[in-house]
Write a protein that holds these residues in place. Structure first.
Motif, PDB file in Angstrom:
ATOM      1  N   LEU A  36       0.843  -1.190   0.000  1.00 32.06           N
ATOM      2  CA  LEU A  36       0.000   0.000   0.000  1.00 32.06           C
ATOM      3  C   LEU A  36       0.878   1.239   0.000  1.00 32.06           C
ATOM      4  CD1 LEU A  36      -2.803  -0.843   2.602  1.00 32.06           C
ATOM      5  CD2 LEU A  36      -2.895  -1.029   0.123  1.00 32.06           C
ATOM      6  N   PRO A  37       0.390   2.349  -0.580  1.00 26.76           N
ATOM      7  CA  PRO A  37       1.186   3.590  -0.570  1.00 26.76           C
ATOM      8  C   PRO A  37       1.442   4.114   0.836  1.00 26.76           C
ATOM      9  CG  PRO A  37      -0.603   3.722  -2.168  1.00 26.76           C
ATOM     10  CD  PRO A  37      -0.849   2.496  -1.343  1.00 26.76           C
ATOM     11  N   GLN A  38       0.522   3.807   1.775  1.00 26.74           N
ATOM     12  CA  GLN A  38       0.652   4.257   3.154  1.00 26.74           C
ATOM     13  C   GLN A  38       0.424   3.076   4.081  1.00 26.74           C
ATOM     14  OE1 GLN A  38      -1.562   8.113   3.875  1.00 26.74           O
ATOM     15  NE2 GLN A  38      -2.489   7.558   1.930  1.00 26.74           N
ATOM     16  N   SER A  39       0.929   3.175   5.299  1.00 26.07           N
ATOM     17  CA  SER A  39       0.699   2.141   6.294  1.00 26.07           C
ATOM     18  C   SER A  39      -0.799   1.993   6.536  1.00 26.07           C
ATOM     19  CB  SER A  39       1.409   2.509   7.600  1.00 26.07           C
ATOM     20  OG  SER A  39       1.010   1.649   8.640  1.00 26.07           O
ATOM     21  N   GLY A  40      -1.303   0.758   6.512  1.00 30.25           N
ATOM     22  CA  GLY A  40      -2.745   0.522   6.667  1.00 30.25           C
ATOM     23  C   GLY A  40      -3.340   1.143   7.912  1.00 30.25           C
ATOM     24  N   PRO A  41      -2.845   0.825   9.119  1.00 32.55           N
ATOM     25  CA  PRO A  41      -3.434   1.386  10.333  1.00 32.55           C
ATOM     26  C   PRO A  41      -3.333   2.907  10.403  1.00 32.55           C
ATOM     27  CG  PRO A  41      -2.103  -0.525  10.851  1.00 32.55           C
ATOM     28  CD  PRO A  41      -1.834  -0.203   9.429  1.00 32.55           C
ATOM     29  N   CYS A  54      -7.683   4.616   1.588  1.00 31.33           N
ATOM     30  CA  CYS A  54      -6.477   3.831   1.868  1.00 31.33           C
ATOM     31  C   CYS A  54      -6.278   2.692   0.867  1.00 31.33           C
ATOM     32  CB  CYS A  54      -6.547   3.264   3.288  1.00 31.33           C
ATOM     33  SG  CYS A  54      -6.734   4.535   4.561  1.00 31.33           S
ATOM     34  N   SER A  55      -7.110   2.626  -0.165  1.00 30.36           N
ATOM     35  CA  SER A  55      -6.993   1.584  -1.182  1.00 30.36           C
ATOM     36  C   SER A  55      -6.036   2.026  -2.280  1.00 30.36           C
ATOM     37  CB  SER A  55      -8.365   1.270  -1.783  1.00 30.36           C
ATOM     38  OG  SER A  55      -9.255   0.825  -0.783  1.00 30.36           O
ATOM     39  N   ALA A  56      -5.533   1.071  -3.045  1.00 32.82           N
ATOM     40  CA  ALA A  56      -4.624   1.372  -4.154  1.00 32.82           C
ATOM     41  C   ALA A  56      -4.675   0.232  -5.150  1.00 32.82           C
ATOM     42  CB  ALA A  56      -3.204   1.566  -3.646  1.00 32.82           C
ATOM     43  N   ARG A  57      -4.287   0.526  -6.364  1.00 30.89           N
ATOM     44  CA  ARG A  57      -4.171  -0.519  -7.385  1.00 30.89           C
ATOM     45  C   ARG A  57      -2.930  -1.367  -7.113  1.00 30.89           C
ATOM     46  NH1 ARG A  57      -7.621  -0.243 -11.454  1.00 30.89           N
ATOM     47  NH2 ARG A  57      -8.823   1.670 -11.785  1.00 30.89           N
ATOM     48  N   CYS A  88      -6.586  -8.249  -3.389  1.00 29.34           N
ATOM     49  CA  CYS A  88      -6.973  -7.221  -4.351  1.00 29.34           C
ATOM     50  C   CYS A  88      -8.014  -7.758  -5.332  1.00 29.34           C
ATOM     51  CB  CYS A  88      -5.767  -6.749  -5.166  1.00 29.34           C
ATOM     52  SG  CYS A  88      -4.284  -6.368  -4.209  1.00 29.34           S
ATOM     53  N   SER A  89      -8.902  -6.864  -5.764  1.00 28.43           N
ATOM     54  CA  SER A  89      -9.707  -7.099  -6.957  1.00 28.43           C
ATOM     55  C   SER A  89      -9.129  -6.155  -8.006  1.00 28.43           C
ATOM     56  CB  SER A  89     -11.188  -6.848  -6.674  1.00 28.43           C
ATOM     57  OG  SER A  89     -11.376  -5.576  -6.071  1.00 28.43           O
ATOM     58  N   SER A  90      -9.867  -5.114  -8.394  1.00 30.33           N
ATOM     59  CA  SER A  90      -9.240  -4.072  -9.206  1.00 30.33           C
ATOM     60  C   SER A  90      -8.397  -3.157  -8.326  1.00 30.33           C
ATOM     61  CB  SER A  90     -10.307  -3.261  -9.943  1.00 30.33           C
ATOM     62  OG  SER A  90     -11.221  -2.686  -9.018  1.00 30.33           O
ATOM     63  N   THR A  91      -8.696  -3.132  -7.028  1.00 30.03           N
ATOM     64  CA  THR A  91      -7.909  -2.358  -6.067  1.00 30.03           C
ATOM     65  C   THR A  91      -7.551  -3.248  -4.881  1.00 30.03           C
ATOM     66  OG1 THR A  91      -9.893  -1.570  -4.918  1.00 30.03           O
ATOM     67  CG2 THR A  91      -9.006  -0.170  -6.678  1.00 30.03           C
ATOM     68  N   CYS A  92      -6.528  -2.841  -4.144  1.00 25.18           N
ATOM     69  CA  CYS A  92      -6.115  -3.532  -2.924  1.00 25.18           C
ATOM     70  C   CYS A  92      -6.557  -2.682  -1.746  1.00 25.18           C
ATOM     71  CB  CYS A  92      -4.601  -3.711  -2.903  1.00 25.18           C
ATOM     72  SG  CYS A  92      -3.949  -4.445  -4.428  1.00 25.18           S
ATOM     73  N   THR A  93      -7.243  -3.290  -0.797  1.00 26.49           N
ATOM     74  CA  THR A  93      -7.886  -2.526   0.263  1.00 26.49           C
ATOM     75  C   THR A  93      -7.261  -2.816   1.622  1.00 26.49           C
ATOM     76  OG1 THR A  93      -9.556  -4.258   0.484  1.00 26.49           O
ATOM     77  CG2 THR A  93     -10.089  -2.413  -0.947  1.00 26.49           C
ATOM     78  N   ALA A  94      -7.323  -1.808   2.499  1.00 24.89           N
ATOM     79  CA  ALA A  94      -6.773  -1.944   3.846  1.00 24.89           C
ATOM     80  C   ALA A  94      -7.690  -2.759   4.748  1.00 24.89           C
ATOM     81  CB  ALA A  94      -6.524  -0.570   4.457  1.00 24.89           C
TER      82      ALA A  94
END
Length: 234
Positions: A36-41, A54-57, A88-94
């Motif tokens: 992820l571009p940023q730390s999840g928590p 907080c999601s990203a491709r 992930c699907s189209s995006t990766c989620t926290a």
């Protein structure tokens, strides 16, 4: 100072797999997760009302190395497990379901890893275990105070209800989120209104957490409540 190339990564993996020479060994390469571009928590704490921020491709740079790993595994007769669809699907989620996925940018939380046990076992073609038949317990518990999505500051009263056909031994309040994993923040004292405990919120960092009550009885039964989301803000 020059990053290694996917071709170099593949060659290194093939050399490693070639060095595994134990007889009757099945070789499996478990693919890497995306980042992820940023730390999840940290990101979730900053975007309490918009977790999709907080999601990203999937990371395109890492995808090149994933393909190199897959080719290296195939070249040495090893299986390759692509784990990206588990994140992930189209995006990766926290967050997936009610699970916090990432403990930072690069690593999986213990709870989400445990959640993936079944799908990993299936990918490894492990034999299916028959579930253990356990006696049904009447023990139940629920968080009464605070309500879901409540913002907590200072010292807060926690209240939980618990019912059973046996004698209760204790009711604990557990907090998860950020760097905390199932941390006991109070043990209830029986009252007419339920199990009451005081929680000093300044003892933990500000952020978004899940709160659960956990009840125990004399027969060794344990019951957890449905999670309640709380926001600590001091």
């Amino acid at each position: 100072g020059t990053p290694f190339t996917p071709a170099q990564w593949q060659a290194g993996l093939e050399a490693t797999l070639r060095d595994v020479t134990a007889p009757a060994t099945k070789k499996v390469v478990l693919g890497d997760i995306t980042t992820l571009p940023q730390s999840g928590p940290d990101c979730l704490a900053r975007h309490v009302s918009d977790v999709q921020a907080c999601s990203a491709r999937p990371d395109r740079l890492l995808a090149r190395y994933d393909r190199a790993e897959q080719a290296g595994a195939a070249a040495r007769g090893a299986d390759y497990i692509n784990v990206i669809p588990w994140f992930c699907s189209s995006t990766c989620t926290a967050i997936v379901g009610h699970y916090e996925v990432y403990v930072d940018r690069y690593h999986v939380t213990n709870t989400y890893a445990r959640f993936l046990e079944g799908v990993l076992a299936g990918s490894l073609h492990l034999p299916t275990l028959q579930p253990i038949q356990r006696p049904v317990s009447a023990l139940r518990t629920e968080v009464l105070i605070p309500a879901d999505r409540t913002t907590l500051t200072g010292t807060q009263v926690l209240d939980a209800g618990a019912t059973d056909d046996k004698q209760l031994t204790r009711v604990e309040f557990r907090l998860s989120g950020g760097t905390l994993r199932d941390k006991t923040i109070g043990v209830g004292k029986a009252s007419l209104d339920g199990e009451i405990a005081a929680f000093d919120t300044v003892t933990i960092p500000n952020g978004v957490y899940t709160l659960e009550s956990v009840a125990f009885d004399v027969a060794g039964n344990v019951a957890r409540s449905a999670p309640v989301t709380v926001i600590v803000k001091n």
